[in-house]
Design an enzyme around this catalytic site. Structure first.
Site, mmCIF file in Angstrom:
data_model
loop_
_atom_site.group_PDB
_atom_site.id
_atom_site.type_symbol
_atom_site.label_atom_id
_atom_site.label_comp_id
_atom_site.label_asym_id
_atom_site.label_seq_id
_atom_site.Cartn_x
_atom_site.Cartn_y
_atom_site.Cartn_z
ATOM 1 N N CYS A 1 38.986 106.228 37.189
ATOM 2 C CA CYS A 1 40.047 105.003 36.827
ATOM 3 C C CYS A 1 40.021 103.919 38.015
ATOM 4 C CB CYS A 1 41.442 105.567 36.822
ATOM 5 S SG CYS A 1 42.354 104.456 36.436
ATOM 6 N N ARG B 1 43.895 102.387 39.838
ATOM 7 C CA ARG B 1 44.793 103.219 40.719
ATOM 8 C C ARG B 1 45.652 102.680 41.800
ATOM 9 N NH1 ARG B 1 40.499 107.740 42.330
ATOM 10 N NH2 ARG B 1 38.880 106.219 41.768
ATOM 11 N N TRP C 1 47.658 100.189 31.433
ATOM 12 C CA TRP C 1 47.417 98.820 30.664
ATOM 13 C C TRP C 1 45.686 98.668 30.535
ATOM 14 C CZ3 TRP C 1 50.702 97.981 35.005
ATOM 15 C CH2 TRP C 1 49.880 97.614 35.907
ATOM 16 N N GLU D 1 37.127 96.964 28.557
ATOM 17 C CA GLU D 1 37.063 98.339 27.883
ATOM 18 C C GLU D 1 37.150 98.096 26.315
ATOM 19 O OE1 GLU D 1 39.862 101.425 29.524
ATOM 20 O OE2 GLU D 1 40.865 99.538 29.976
HETATM 21 N N1 ARG Z 1 38.843 102.919 27.603
HETATM 22 C C1 ARG Z 1 39.565 103.420 26.592
HETATM 23 C C2 ARG Z 1 39.736 102.605 25.472
HETATM 24 O O1 ARG Z 1 39.246 101.489 25.241
HETATM 25 C C3 ARG Z 1 41.063 103.380 27.535
HETATM 26 C C4 ARG Z 1 40.975 104.285 28.656
HETATM 27 C C5 ARG Z 1 42.237 104.126 29.632
HETATM 28 N N2 ARG Z 1 42.237 102.789 29.922
HETATM 29 C C6 ARG Z 1 43.285 102.387 30.425
HETATM 30 N N3 ARG Z 1 43.237 101.090 30.889
HETATM 31 N N4 ARG Z 1 44.340 102.955 31.099
HETATM 32 O O2 ARG Z 1 40.657 102.682 24.536
#
Ligand code: ARG
Length: 501
Positions: free
Chosen positions: A191, A194, A365, A370
């Protein structure tokens, strides 16, 4: 076979064990005497009595006596040959019921009633008991080191050991649970976000173990975490794994995931990652919307040992989504893309001090990449790069035009722009990379190691443009942590096999 049961001033000598050890009693005597004398001394000093001995002259021997007693106790508790820490993927205890043991009594205290062992021999030690003791000890050392206001380590650890003796597990206080969950985040090497680990809101739902209750609280979690767009990092901790009652399981990888439908032409409508999961849920009776779309929210599947797997449709108030548009390219909105606002990972097991919480969904968030680079960009996900490149009028016949990179940038701009303009928290990979280095610095100043997996931390686009690319990290596993167990991952992707059959 346990032929040297834990004996300490805070433990009973087992009814069927001859009381052959005297050191615990000696330790009790010393501890009581020490505490009494020190209490009187400190009280006297506080009251300003005119002592005819110096403060140090009394306090030093008293402290020595107490330490001696605690030392004897700790030695009895701790020095167990062959102890091992839990490894990733270990089950902390086998799923077989054990005679003469009771489950954790839940919130509150250990049952005061004596445990009558029916079997003539002491109950055999399972490997799980040793592992949980070692893990508990490690956790409480950390907890008390980082939370001086929590009082003495020794008595709490002794109570926990006794509870493990009686029940095979133990119950965290709400404060221990919250700290454990936050540190699990802090320790999670994958992560990048953090820096905010202390701000994690912990919902203590350990008394909730039925499928309907778990689902309902998950839907509440989604609403509370969304918080009108100002997303709150949050975790909901449901009933733990115990020796005589397995914890509930959430099958879905996240609380909100989109269905993937295989089309007759072999292409996929929706999220290809969940084609197999979707197929299995349909086989189990889920009815997709009449008109299938690329963003159909899958039902939540909660499995308990009593009820088996049950499916729950998410209420619309819990599903917040952002429609994607581009700050300059008007046609982008015509693609009809959207994504959900809150990523709540729900298939990981939270492990704190040897206690497993397989159902403990948590969220932060999103970082834009991602969604923009992975979920929408990966060739085995929504794979939008070629279409966007074409719409941009790029020359896709030659890799050297970098049409992939250019299209990817525009998708990511659209994601960041859309979340921002609809008031939903999101971060970009440059800002978040810098924040992560701040976090590393803080951890280093606190004298802690920060386990970090380079391959997960470096963003999936423009890696070398972010400072996290240009360095190496500690990588050793630390607990508490979150674990993606292989069986849970298989269930999250294929909806099978069930956890309890
Ligand atoms: N990578 C994942 C997604 O695209 C989420 C993982 C957690 N990500 C976060 N920003 N807490 O759905």
């Amino acid at each position: 076979m346990n032929d040297s049961p834990a004996t300490c001033p805070f433990h009973d000598v087992a009814a069927d064990q001859p009381a052959t050890r005297h050191s615990p009693l000696v330790a009790v005597a010393f501890a009581v005497a020490g505490l009494a004398v020190s209490g009187v001394t400190i009280g006297a000093v506080e009251l300003g009595w005119d002592l005819f001995v110096s403060r140090a002259g009394v306090v030093v021997p008293v402290v020595a006596i107490v330490l001696l007693a605690v030392g004897i106790c700790a030695h009895q508790l701790v020095a167990r040959p062959g102890e091992q820490l839990l490894q990733v993927g270990d089950r902390p205890w086998p799923q077989i019921p054990r005679a003469g043991r009771r489950a954790s009594p839940g919130p509150g205290r250990v049952r005061a009633r004596p445990v009558h062992r029916r079997d003539p021999e002491p109950a055999p030690e399972t490997p799980g008991s040793d592992a949980i003791r070692a893990a508990a000890e490690e956790f409480f050392e950390l907890y008390h080191a980082e939370n001086p206001q929590a009082g003495w380590l020794g008595p709490r650890l002794a109570a926990v050991m006794r509870e493990i003796d009686l029940t095979g597990t133990y119950w965290h206080t709400p404060e221990e649970l919250a700290f454990g969950a936050r540190v699990a985040w802090r320790n999670n090497a994958r992560c990048i976000g953090r820096l905010y680990w202390r701000s994690l809101q912990v919902r203590d739902l350990r008394t909730v173990g039925d499928a309907g209750g778990v689902a309902r609280h998950c839907f509440d979690h989604l609403r509370a975490a969304h918080n009108g767009g100002k997303i709150r990092p949050m975790i909901s901790v449901f009933a733990p794994e115990t020796p005589n009652r397995p914890a509930p399981r959430i099958w879905n990888e996240q609380l909100i995931r989109y269905a993937g439908y295989e089309q007759p032409d072999g292409r996929v409508l929706g999220d290809p990652r969940y084609v197999s999961f979707t197929r299995e849920l349909v086989r189990r009776g889920w009815q997709p919307p009449e008109v299938r779309g690329a963003f159909d929210v899958l039902p939540l599947v909660v499995e308990t040992v009593d009820e088996g797997p049950r499916m729950f449709q998410l209420p619309s108030q819990s599903v917040h989504e952002v429609s994607l548009e581009h700050p300059e390219l008007a046609w982008f909105a015509e693609l009809g893309l959207r994504w959900h606002a809150v990523p709540v990972i729900s298939s990981n097991r939270l492990l704190i001090g040897g206690v497993s919480y397989p159902a403990a969904p948590f969220n932060g968030w999103y970082m834009g990449t991602e969604i923009g680079a992975r979920n929408l960009g990966d060739s085995d996900r929504y794979a939008l790069v070629p279409e966007v490149a074409q719409r941009l009028g790029l020359d896709t016949s030659d890799e050297a035009t970098l049409w992939r990179d250019r299209a990817l940038v525009e998708i990511n701009r659209a994601v960041l722009h859309s979340f921002r303009s609809s008031g939903v928290s999101i971060t970009d990979h440059h800002t978040e990379s810098r924040r992560f280095l701040v976090h590393l610095e803080r951890e280093e100043r606190a004298g802690r190691r920060c386990p970090t997996d380079w391959s997960w931390i470096v963003p999936p686009m423009s890696g070398s443009q972010t400072p996290v690319f240009h360095r190496l990290y500690d990588s050793e596993l630390q607990v508490p942590n979150f674990f993606a167990d292989p069986d849970a991952t298989t269930r999250a992707l294929h909806g099978t096999p069930p956890a309890f059959r």
